[in-house]
Design a protein around this motif. Structure first.
Motif, PDB file in Angstrom:
ATOM      1  N   PHE A 140      44.328  42.676  26.370  1.00  0.00           N
ATOM      2  CA  PHE A 140      43.409  42.549  26.560  1.00  0.00           C
ATOM      3  C   PHE A 140      42.524  43.952  27.161  1.00  0.00           C
ATOM      4  O   PHE A 140      41.337  44.428  26.940  1.00  0.00           O
ATOM      5  CB  PHE A 140      42.070  41.753  27.742  1.00  0.00           C
ATOM      6  N   GLY A 141      43.726  45.382  26.979  1.00  0.00           N
ATOM      7  CA  GLY A 141      43.846  46.051  27.657  1.00  0.00           C
ATOM      8  C   GLY A 141      43.351  46.319  28.672  1.00  0.00           C
ATOM      9  O   GLY A 141      42.429  47.559  29.224  1.00  0.00           O
ATOM     10  N   ILE A 142      43.488  45.602  29.702  1.00  0.00           N
ATOM     11  CA  ILE A 142      42.841  45.801  31.227  1.00  0.00           C
ATOM     12  C   ILE A 142      44.252  46.137  31.878  1.00  0.00           C
ATOM     13  O   ILE A 142      45.583  45.568  31.774  1.00  0.00           O
ATOM     14  CB  ILE A 142      41.843  44.120  31.596  1.00  0.00           C
ATOM     15  N   SER A 143      44.113  45.422  32.616  1.00  0.00           N
ATOM     16  CA  SER A 143      45.484  45.547  34.636  1.00  0.00           C
ATOM     17  C   SER A 143      45.083  44.018  34.492  1.00  0.00           C
ATOM     18  O   SER A 143      44.165  43.067  34.631  1.00  0.00           O
ATOM     19  CB  SER A 143      44.886  46.747  35.348  1.00  0.00           C
ATOM     20  N   SER A 144      47.182  44.266  35.081  1.00  0.00           N
ATOM     21  CA  SER A 144      47.554  43.088  35.216  1.00  0.00           C
ATOM     22  C   SER A 144      46.220  42.968  36.331  1.00  0.00           C
ATOM     23  O   SER A 144      46.183  40.744  36.526  1.00  0.00           O
ATOM     24  CB  SER A 144      49.017  42.777  35.765  1.00  0.00           C
ATOM     25  N   SER A 145      46.086  42.898  37.545  1.00  0.00           N
ATOM     26  CA  SER A 145      45.481  42.756  38.452  1.00  0.00           C
ATOM     27  C   SER A 145      43.889  42.618  37.883  1.00  0.00           C
ATOM     28  O   SER A 145      43.316  40.910  38.501  1.00  0.00           O
ATOM     29  CB  SER A 145      44.359  43.877  39.371  1.00  0.00           C
ATOM     30  N   ALA A 146      43.106  42.587  37.114  1.00  0.00           N
ATOM     31  CA  ALA A 146      41.629  41.782  36.615  1.00  0.00           C
ATOM     32  C   ALA A 146      42.683  40.630  35.824  1.00  0.00           C
ATOM     33  O   ALA A 146      41.165  39.536  35.734  1.00  0.00           O
ATOM     34  CB  ALA A 146      41.585  42.901  35.233  1.00  0.00           C
ATOM     35  N   VAL A 147      43.201  40.507  34.958  1.00  0.00           N
ATOM     36  CA  VAL A 147      43.959  39.645  34.617  1.00  0.00           C
ATOM     37  C   VAL A 147      43.897  38.306  35.905  1.00  0.00           C
ATOM     38  O   VAL A 147      43.508  37.482  35.631  1.00  0.00           O
ATOM     39  CB  VAL A 147      45.161  39.300  33.778  1.00  0.00           C
ATOM     40  N   GLU A 148      44.654  38.604  37.055  1.00  0.00           N
ATOM     41  CA  GLU A 148      44.588  37.843  37.826  1.00  0.00           C
ATOM     42  C   GLU A 148      43.420  37.343  38.535  1.00  0.00           C
ATOM     43  O   GLU A 148      43.035  36.030  38.732  1.00  0.00           O
ATOM     44  CB  GLU A 148      45.483  38.400  39.155  1.00  0.00           C
ATOM     45  N   LYS A 149      42.404  38.238  38.350  1.00  0.00           N
ATOM     46  CA  LYS A 149      40.631  37.903  38.814  1.00  0.00           C
ATOM     47  C   LYS A 149      40.343  37.268  38.321  1.00  0.00           C
ATOM     48  O   LYS A 149      39.438  36.457  38.520  1.00  0.00           O
ATOM     49  CB  LYS A 149      40.631  39.794  39.292  1.00  0.00           C
TER      50      LYS A 149
END
Length: 163
Positions: free
Chosen positions: A134-143
């Protein structure tokens, strides 16, 4: 024929040293029946030896039959655990309704959150793989996953309370 003492010794032996147990009397009787069924042109020279050997063979056969039956019952029990009988129809309908409601709850998630949730929970991506996809950070996926799980949990709990 053989004497009564021989018959008693044979039954005692079968009860004590084989799997025949309570079937010893039936086995001895069957051995005597087989002895009497021997054709006259094939006379039995040693009747006691014939009876002894026949009784032991019958006992062994009974033991094998009992082991096969026990194994079959055990196999059936394992199969029942692995593949239980179909649940009652009302349970199937209730599960289908619950699944429909959960699918609707997933569909109600914001589009990006839903896509991330499906990628992780359905497609089996790790958070790192989903982040890269998705071209985002792992932190953004976690949230996003935390928001999705929180919303779905609230909806499922509400569904359970209404049921």
């Amino acid at each position: 024929m053989a004497d009564h003492g021989f018959r008693a010794r044979l039954m005692q032996y079968l009860r004590a040293r084989t799997r025949a147990g309570d079937d010893a009397e039936d086995i001895v009787q069957e051995a005597y029946t087989r002895l009497s069924a021997q054709p006259p042109e094939r006379p039995i020279v040693d009747r006691e030896r014939f009876l002894w050997r026949t009784a032991l063979n019958l006992s062994a056969s009974l033991g094998r039959h009992q082991r096969v039956r026990t194994t079959a019952h055990a196999d059936r029990a394992v199969l029942d655990l692995l593949h239980p009988a179909a649940p009652p129809q009302d349970e199937v309908l209730a599960m289908r309704e619950r699944l429909r409601l959960v699918e609707a709850a997933i569909a109600d998630l914001p589009e990006r959150t839903r896509e991330i949730f499906i990628a992780v929970r359905v497609d089996g991506l790790t958070y790192s793989q989903a982040a890269a996809a998705f071209g985002i950070s792992s932190s953004a996926v976690e949230k996003a996953m935390a928001r999705a799980v929180a919303k779905l949990t609230m909806k499922v709990n509400r569904i359970d309370r209404e049921a």
